[in-house]
Enzyme design. Structure first.
Site, PDB file in Angstrom:
ATOM      1  N   GLU A  44      -2.935  -4.685  -3.060  1.00  0.00           N
ATOM      2  CA  GLU A  44      -3.436  -5.592  -4.102  1.00  0.00           C
ATOM      3  C   GLU A  44      -3.458  -4.912  -5.462  1.00  0.00           C
ATOM      4  O   GLU A  44      -3.019  -5.463  -6.467  1.00  0.00           O
ATOM      5  CB  GLU A  44      -4.866  -6.054  -3.762  1.00  0.00           C
ATOM      6  CG  GLU A  44      -4.982  -6.889  -2.504  1.00  0.00           C
ATOM      7  CD  GLU A  44      -5.221  -6.057  -1.247  1.00  0.00           C
ATOM      8  OE1 GLU A  44      -4.716  -4.907  -1.184  1.00  0.00           O
ATOM      9  OE2 GLU A  44      -5.888  -6.555  -0.336  1.00  0.00           O
ATOM     10  N   GLU A 100       0.417   5.233   0.494  1.00  0.00           N
ATOM     11  CA  GLU A 100      -0.525   6.265   0.933  1.00  0.00           C
ATOM     12  C   GLU A 100      -0.073   7.654   0.476  1.00  0.00           C
ATOM     13  O   GLU A 100       1.043   7.834  -0.019  1.00  0.00           O
ATOM     14  CB  GLU A 100      -0.679   6.190   2.461  1.00  0.00           C
ATOM     15  CG  GLU A 100      -1.264   4.845   2.890  1.00  0.00           C
ATOM     16  CD  GLU A 100      -1.540   4.746   4.385  1.00  0.00           C
ATOM     17  OE1 GLU A 100      -1.087   5.628   5.153  1.00  0.00           O
ATOM     18  OE2 GLU A 100      -2.204   3.776   4.780  1.00  0.00           O
ATOM     19  N   CYS A 115     -10.236  -4.924   0.339  1.00  0.00           N
ATOM     20  CA  CYS A 115     -11.349  -3.960   0.392  1.00  0.00           C
ATOM     21  C   CYS A 115     -12.260  -4.154  -0.825  1.00  0.00           C
ATOM     22  O   CYS A 115     -11.920  -4.881  -1.775  1.00  0.00           O
ATOM     23  CB  CYS A 115     -10.805  -2.531   0.441  1.00  0.00           C
ATOM     24  SG  CYS A 115     -10.224  -1.917  -1.155  1.00  0.00           S
ATOM     25  N   CYS A 117     -10.695  -3.322  -4.273  1.00  0.00           N
ATOM     26  CA  CYS A 117      -9.742  -4.353  -4.708  1.00  0.00           C
ATOM     27  C   CYS A 117     -10.471  -5.619  -5.142  1.00  0.00           C
ATOM     28  O   CYS A 117     -10.053  -6.289  -6.082  1.00  0.00           O
ATOM     29  CB  CYS A 117      -8.737  -4.661  -3.604  1.00  0.00           C
ATOM     30  SG  CYS A 117      -7.557  -3.314  -3.376  1.00  0.00           S
ATOM     31  N   CYS A 157      -4.097   0.557  -2.484  1.00  0.00           N
ATOM     32  CA  CYS A 157      -3.903  -0.663  -1.701  1.00  0.00           C
ATOM     33  C   CYS A 157      -2.810  -1.538  -2.324  1.00  0.00           C
ATOM     34  O   CYS A 157      -2.519  -1.428  -3.525  1.00  0.00           O
ATOM     35  CB  CYS A 157      -5.190  -1.478  -1.659  1.00  0.00           C
ATOM     36  SG  CYS A 157      -6.517  -0.722  -0.721  1.00  0.00           S
ATOM     37  N   ASN A 190       0.842  -1.202   0.000  1.00  0.00           N
ATOM     38  CA  ASN A 190       0.000   0.000   0.000  1.00  0.00           C
ATOM     39  C   ASN A 190       0.875   1.249   0.000  1.00  0.00           C
ATOM     40  O   ASN A 190       1.908   1.317   0.675  1.00  0.00           O
ATOM     41  CB  ASN A 190      -1.018  -0.002   1.146  1.00  0.00           C
ATOM     42  CG  ASN A 190      -0.420  -0.150   2.519  1.00  0.00           C
ATOM     43  OD1 ASN A 190       0.588  -0.810   2.689  1.00  0.00           O
ATOM     44  ND2 ASN A 190      -1.053   0.444   3.518  1.00  0.00           N
TER      45      ASN A 190
HETATM   46  N1  THU Z   1      -5.163  -1.641   2.584  1.00  0.00           N
HETATM   47  C1  THU Z   1      -4.579  -2.452   1.647  1.00  0.00           C
HETATM   48  O1  THU Z   1      -3.523  -2.142   1.103  1.00  0.00           O
HETATM   49  N2  THU Z   1      -5.194  -3.606   1.336  1.00  0.00           N
HETATM   50  C2  THU Z   1      -6.323  -4.080   1.960  1.00  0.00           C
HETATM   51  O2  THU Z   1      -6.764  -5.171   1.622  1.00  0.00           O
HETATM   52  C3  THU Z   1      -6.974  -3.289   2.988  1.00  0.00           C
HETATM   53  C4  THU Z   1      -6.415  -1.939   3.232  1.00  0.00           C
HETATM   54  C5  THU Z   1      -4.470  -0.407   2.940  1.00  0.00           C
HETATM   55  C6  THU Z   1      -5.137   0.880   2.546  1.00  0.00           C
HETATM   56  C7  THU Z   1      -4.543   1.833   3.565  1.00  0.00           C
HETATM   57  O3  THU Z   1      -3.281   2.267   3.104  1.00  0.00           O
HETATM   58  C8  THU Z   1      -4.319   0.981   4.798  1.00  0.00           C
HETATM   59  O4  THU Z   1      -4.342  -0.363   4.360  1.00  0.00           O
HETATM   60  C9  THU Z   1      -5.360   1.183   5.889  1.00  0.00           C
HETATM   61  O5  THU Z   1      -6.624   1.039   5.403  1.00  0.00           O
END
Ligand code: THU
Length: 159
Positions: free
Chosen positions: A74, A63, A112, A115, A72, A61
């Site tokens: 994925e 940000e 999520c 994704c 994310c 991920n």
């Molecule tokens: N996140 C992911 O990378 N994958 C997931 O399956 C769930 C959430 C990330 C998004 C954000 O950067 C952090 O986790 C918190 O939500």
């Protein structure tokens, strides 16, 4: 009016029970957590995608201070794989996460909704099941068909 019920199928096992190539994929997802940029959530997610050409692509991920601009793990892995090897089908994706305590999560995390939609199209595009391996310290949850994660996914062809 008809009443219908959908059920989903998943399996759980210890990581050591997986075949060696999938153990390795889970390990790569765990390692990918280290490349995460998550100064805001402090939740570090790693994903490792196995392609039918033998390549493995990892993502994490990423940000941003403008929150919706982040992505994310994925989608980071899937979009890079499609950009690098557009003809390859994805067969497996492993996902792991380190939480704000600095440990891998006890229970597996699940992708999520956005994704899931992307994984659904990735499976459709590949023409074969995309297996999902969700890692937690308690074990690995295995979903063998994205439809079990996202029934009734949006599909323009359904028009
Ligand atoms: N996140 C992911 O990378 N994958 C997931 O399956 C769930 C959430 C990330 C998004 C954000 O950067 C952090 O986790 C918190 O939500």
């Amino acid at each position: 009016m008809k009443n219908e019920v959908l059920s989903i199928h998943y399996r759980e096992c210890k990581v050591e029970e997986l075949p060696p190539h999938l153990c390795e994929l889970v390990q790569k997802a765990k390692e990918a957590c280290e490349t995460s940029y998550a100064p805001y959530s402090k939740f570090h997610v790693g994903a490792a995608l196995l392609l039918d050409n033998g390549e493995t692509v990892t993502g994490s991920n990423q940000e941003n201070a403008s929150f919706p601009a982040g992505t994310c793990a994925e989608r980071c892995a899937v979009f890079y794989a499609h950009a690098r090897w557009p003809e390859a089908a994805a067969t497996h994706i492993a996902i792991a996460a380190i939480d704000s305590t600095g440990q891998f999560t006890e229970n597996p995390i699940t992708p999520c909704g956005i994704c899931r939609q992307v994984l659904s199209e990735t499976q459709k595009r590949g023409g074969r099941n995309l297996h999902v391996l969700l890692y937690g310290r308690s074990g690995v949850r295995i979903i063998e068909n994205i439809e079990d994660l996202l029934p009734f996914s949006f599909d323009l062809d359904a028009e």
